[in-house]
Scaffold this motif. Sequence first.
Motif, PDB file in Angstrom:
ATOM      1  N   ILE A 259      13.399  36.289 -96.574  1.00  8.72           N
ATOM      2  CA  ILE A 259      13.455  36.032 -98.055  1.00  8.72           C
ATOM      3  C   ILE A 259      12.964  34.553 -98.236  1.00  8.72           C
ATOM      4  CG2 ILE A 259      14.630  36.059 -99.979  1.00  8.72           C
ATOM      5  CD1 ILE A 259      16.320  38.287 -98.736  1.00  8.72           C
ATOM      6  N   ILE A 260      13.543  33.446 -97.902  1.00  8.80           N
ATOM      7  CA  ILE A 260      13.258  32.110 -98.309  1.00  8.80           C
ATOM      8  C   ILE A 260      11.746  31.821 -97.698  1.00  8.80           C
ATOM      9  CG2 ILE A 260      13.675  29.855 -97.238  1.00  8.80           C
ATOM     10  CD1 ILE A 260      16.765  30.656 -96.993  1.00  8.80           C
ATOM     11  N   ALA A 262       9.262  34.089 -97.807  1.00  7.21           N
ATOM     12  CA  ALA A 262       8.640  34.714 -98.821  1.00  7.21           C
ATOM     13  C   ALA A 262       8.384  33.808 -99.975  1.00  7.21           C
ATOM     14  CB  ALA A 262       9.096  36.005 -99.141  1.00  7.21           C
ATOM     15  N   ILE A 263       9.606  33.434-100.486  1.00  4.17           N
ATOM     16  CA  ILE A 263       9.493  32.472-101.824  1.00  4.17           C
ATOM     17  C   ILE A 263       8.826  31.251-101.362  1.00  4.17           C
ATOM     18  CG2 ILE A 263      11.018  31.141-103.165  1.00  4.17           C
ATOM     19  CD1 ILE A 263      13.330  33.310-102.538  1.00  4.17           C
ATOM     20  N   VAL A 264       8.796  30.564-100.395  1.00  3.93           N
ATOM     21  CA  VAL A 264       8.114  29.399-100.106  1.00  3.93           C
ATOM     22  C   VAL A 264       6.705  29.708-100.144  1.00  3.93           C
ATOM     23  CG1 VAL A 264       7.532  27.589 -98.447  1.00  3.93           C
ATOM     24  CG2 VAL A 264       9.942  28.081 -99.073  1.00  3.93           C
ATOM     25  N   SER A 265       6.108  30.911 -99.150  1.00  9.93           N
ATOM     26  CA  SER A 265       4.701  31.123 -99.396  1.00  9.93           C
ATOM     27  C   SER A 265       4.233  31.671-100.737  1.00  9.93           C
ATOM     28  CB  SER A 265       4.764  32.245 -98.470  1.00  9.93           C
ATOM     29  OG  SER A 265       5.175  31.872 -97.077  1.00  9.93           O
ATOM     30  N   HIS A 266       5.258  32.051-101.514  1.00 13.28           N
ATOM     31  CA  HIS A 266       4.840  32.400-103.163  1.00 13.28           C
ATOM     32  C   HIS A 266       4.784  31.063-103.885  1.00 13.28           C
ATOM     33  CE1 HIS A 266       4.638  35.001-106.696  1.00 13.28           C
ATOM     34  NE2 HIS A 266       5.373  34.049-107.139  1.00 13.28           N
ATOM     35  N   LEU A 267       5.599  30.182-103.475  1.00 13.63           N
ATOM     36  CA  LEU A 267       5.131  29.083-104.443  1.00 13.63           C
ATOM     37  C   LEU A 267       4.059  28.142-103.959  1.00 13.63           C
ATOM     38  CD1 LEU A 267       8.898  28.139-104.930  1.00 13.63           C
ATOM     39  CD2 LEU A 267       7.433  28.983-106.590  1.00 13.63           C
ATOM     40  N   THR A 268       3.780  28.145-102.632  1.00 17.89           N
ATOM     41  CA  THR A 268       2.777  27.254-102.052  1.00 17.89           C
ATOM     42  C   THR A 268       1.454  27.775-101.779  1.00 17.89           C
ATOM     43  OG1 THR A 268       3.632  27.643 -99.944  1.00 17.89           O
ATOM     44  CG2 THR A 268       4.606  25.792-101.027  1.00 17.89           C
ATOM     45  N   ASP A 270       0.389  31.369-102.395  1.00 16.38           N
ATOM     46  CA  ASP A 270      -0.322  32.420-103.311  1.00 16.38           C
ATOM     47  C   ASP A 270      -0.994  31.685-104.478  1.00 16.38           C
ATOM     48  OD1 ASP A 270       0.681  34.310-101.530  1.00 16.38           O
ATOM     49  OD2 ASP A 270       2.338  35.155-103.025  1.00 16.38           O
ATOM     50  N   GLN A 316       8.556  28.440 -89.606  1.00 13.35           N
ATOM     51  CA  GLN A 316       8.865  30.044 -89.682  1.00 13.35           C
ATOM     52  C   GLN A 316       9.185  30.390 -88.255  1.00 13.35           C
ATOM     53  OE1 GLN A 316       6.427  32.538 -91.812  1.00 13.35           O
ATOM     54  NE2 GLN A 316       6.858  34.335 -90.531  1.00 13.35           N
TER      55      GLN A 316
END
Length: 340
Positions: A259-260, A262-268, A270, A316
């Motif tokens: 989950i963490i 995914a959040i980091v990827s979404h913020l950087t 995406d 990761q």
Amino acid sequence: MHKIPVGTTIGGAYRFLLTQIISIIGTLWLPFLVMGALFCGVLYLTVPHAWWSGNIPPMPDFKTMLAVLTPIFRVYPLMLLIGLVMSSMMLVGLMRHALGEKQTTTFVYFSLGAPVWRMVAATLLADIFLLLLMAVLIAIFCATYIFVLPPAPAAMPAPAHMLFGLSFPFHMTQRALACGVAGAAKLCAPHGLAVAGLIVLWLVELCVFVYASVRLIYFLPAVVVAEERIGLGRAWALGGGNFWRIVLVFVVSVVPVAIIVAIVSHLTIDPIVRPQLMALHPTGQPHHPLMLQAMVVSFHAQLSIWPVVLVINLVQRIVYSGLICGAIGTAYKAVTAAEK
């Protein structure tokens, strides 16, 4: 058949990650960079160089797309082999620490010794077994589909597509949303019992495959390293009666990290990739002739921020590998100690 101590195993996973973080990084960084360099080299020699600059050729149909992809298909087995050898190397190095076989700190690690090739062989044999199991399940499902729905309308999905895409239980729902409830009901009504039976069969086969995968694979790295043998049967035996314990350990130790990430990827990542994909197809859902272009656009967008992508993937790999190997090592020591 000894049970995995769930609490101890979860604690061991996090303890190994936190206390052996230097050795985990030392074990992974060089094989990871070598693997990445080999992947990039193969892709550079295979993928049309225009793609690296974002000049994506038009591909209006599947035939054109297949012609473009053919060179990549040819080197895909080589890339799988590279990934298998490098991943096996990293797994052997980490398992030696997780099992307590190596007590000193590792700063640099690279090995192509016998344990690595045993891990490669064990992984290949496990994959072959699971592929054969999947083939049997697919054959059973397709034969059942053809037998119970011989006059099914053309609008019904093909049996292999339903099983591979894991889409069968949701197909009628999708059709209801897209074409109207009345149309979906009209299609499904003559085959109601058969469709329900196929859904049950699909769910049973999915459970069988997941169970076999978890039971066979979980203890395999520890058996290969600790007992110096391929040991598929031994890994299967150790996993007996521990399926739900293994699932619980995985959920508690790995899912929060996922989950963490995914959040980091979404913020950087995406924010860089998504606008270019939306420019390719404003709906965000490209049709099949555009899917390859979408993949290339995504690849090119990530290439523009490759240091960020590299760091995210490396971190990761470090966290996942540390948690998973720590859990496997702790569980293996616990169940083998109970055998004595």
